[in-house]
Write an enzyme that holds these catalytic residues in place. Structure first.
Site, PDB file in Angstrom:
ATOM      1  N   HIS A  47       0.891  -1.254  -0.083  1.00 32.13           N
ATOM      2  CA  HIS A  47      -0.033  -0.086   0.098  1.00 32.13           C
ATOM      3  C   HIS A  47       1.060   1.247   0.111  1.00 32.13           C
ATOM      4  O   HIS A  47       2.127   1.787   0.509  1.00 32.13           O
ATOM      5  CB  HIS A  47      -0.679   0.096   0.955  1.00 32.13           C
ATOM      6  N   GLU A  49       0.894   4.328   2.342  1.00 28.76           N
ATOM      7  CA  GLU A  49       1.178   4.257   3.142  1.00 28.76           C
ATOM      8  C   GLU A  49       2.295   3.744   3.830  1.00 28.76           C
ATOM      9  O   GLU A  49       3.701   3.596   4.267  1.00 28.76           O
ATOM     10  CB  GLU A  49       0.216   4.190   4.263  1.00 28.76           C
ATOM     11  N   CYS A  77      -5.832   2.087   5.607  1.00 26.33           N
ATOM     12  CA  CYS A  77      -6.958   0.332   6.137  1.00 26.33           C
ATOM     13  C   CYS A  77      -5.790   0.154   8.235  1.00 26.33           C
ATOM     14  O   CYS A  77      -5.484   1.150   8.270  1.00 26.33           O
ATOM     15  CB  CYS A  77      -6.321  -0.703   4.936  1.00 26.33           C
ATOM     16  N   CYS A  80      -2.161  -0.564   7.373  1.00 24.95           N
ATOM     17  CA  CYS A  80      -1.631   0.572   7.162  1.00 24.95           C
ATOM     18  C   CYS A  80      -1.792   1.704   9.078  1.00 24.95           C
ATOM     19  O   CYS A  80      -0.650   2.252   9.129  1.00 24.95           O
ATOM     20  CB  CYS A  80      -1.426   1.799   6.044  1.00 24.95           C
TER      21      CYS A  80
HETATM   22 ZN   LIG Z   1      -3.603  -0.117   3.702  1.00 26.13          ZN
END
Ligand SMILES: [Zn+2]
Length: 142
Positions: A47, A49, A77, A80
């Site tokens: 991801h 992040e 999410c 993260c």
């Molecule tokens: Zn994430």
């Protein structure tokens, strides 16, 4: 957030969901940028992040990102959000809310859970409409 939006735009070329992140140092200078690379790398944890935190820690010279700010186009999410708490980052700024999976105020609020020893400040809804429209436009093409 404009930089994060531009970074997110680079994800779509590989078929990745356009999410972009920027980490700013304590003095406001850019430490790292990243976009979602799950499809590009085949890594479920890639991801924006997570990649931005890794690159920022490398640039910063240590894992603690005390005083730093992460700016991301979509609400983080659970994975993260957990990584953000672990990084000791001071501030999380996001654009679009994620009602289905957001962990910074929507579905969960992992980053501000009082049971955890570190709780970054959260600033939500920055350029929210532009961030949401970038995602909507991507999913419309699928
Ligand atoms: Zn994430």
């Amino acid at each position: 957030m404009r930089r994060a939006l531009a970074e997110a735009g680079r994800a779509a070329s590989a078929g990745d969901v356009p999410v972009g992140a920027v980490v700013l140092g304590p003095d406001g200078t850019g430490l790292a940028t990243a976009h979602n690379e799950r499809e590009a790398t085949g890594d479920p944890t890639a991801h924006a992040e997570i990649l931005a935190l890794r690159r920022a820690a490398e640039a910063h010279g240590e894992w603690r990102l005390t005083g730093c700010t992460l700016v991301v186009t979509l609400e983080p999410c659970t994975m993260c959000a957990g990584a953000l708490v672990q990084s000791r980052i001071a501030r999380v700024v996001y654009g679009a809310r994620d009602e289905k999976a957001g962990a910074a105020g929507s579905l969960w609020d992992v980053v501000r859970d009082r049971r955890l020893n570190h709780r970054p400040e959260v600033i939500a809804g920055v350029l929210e409409r532009e961030c949401a429209e970038q995602l909507t436009a991507f999913f419309r093409t699928l």
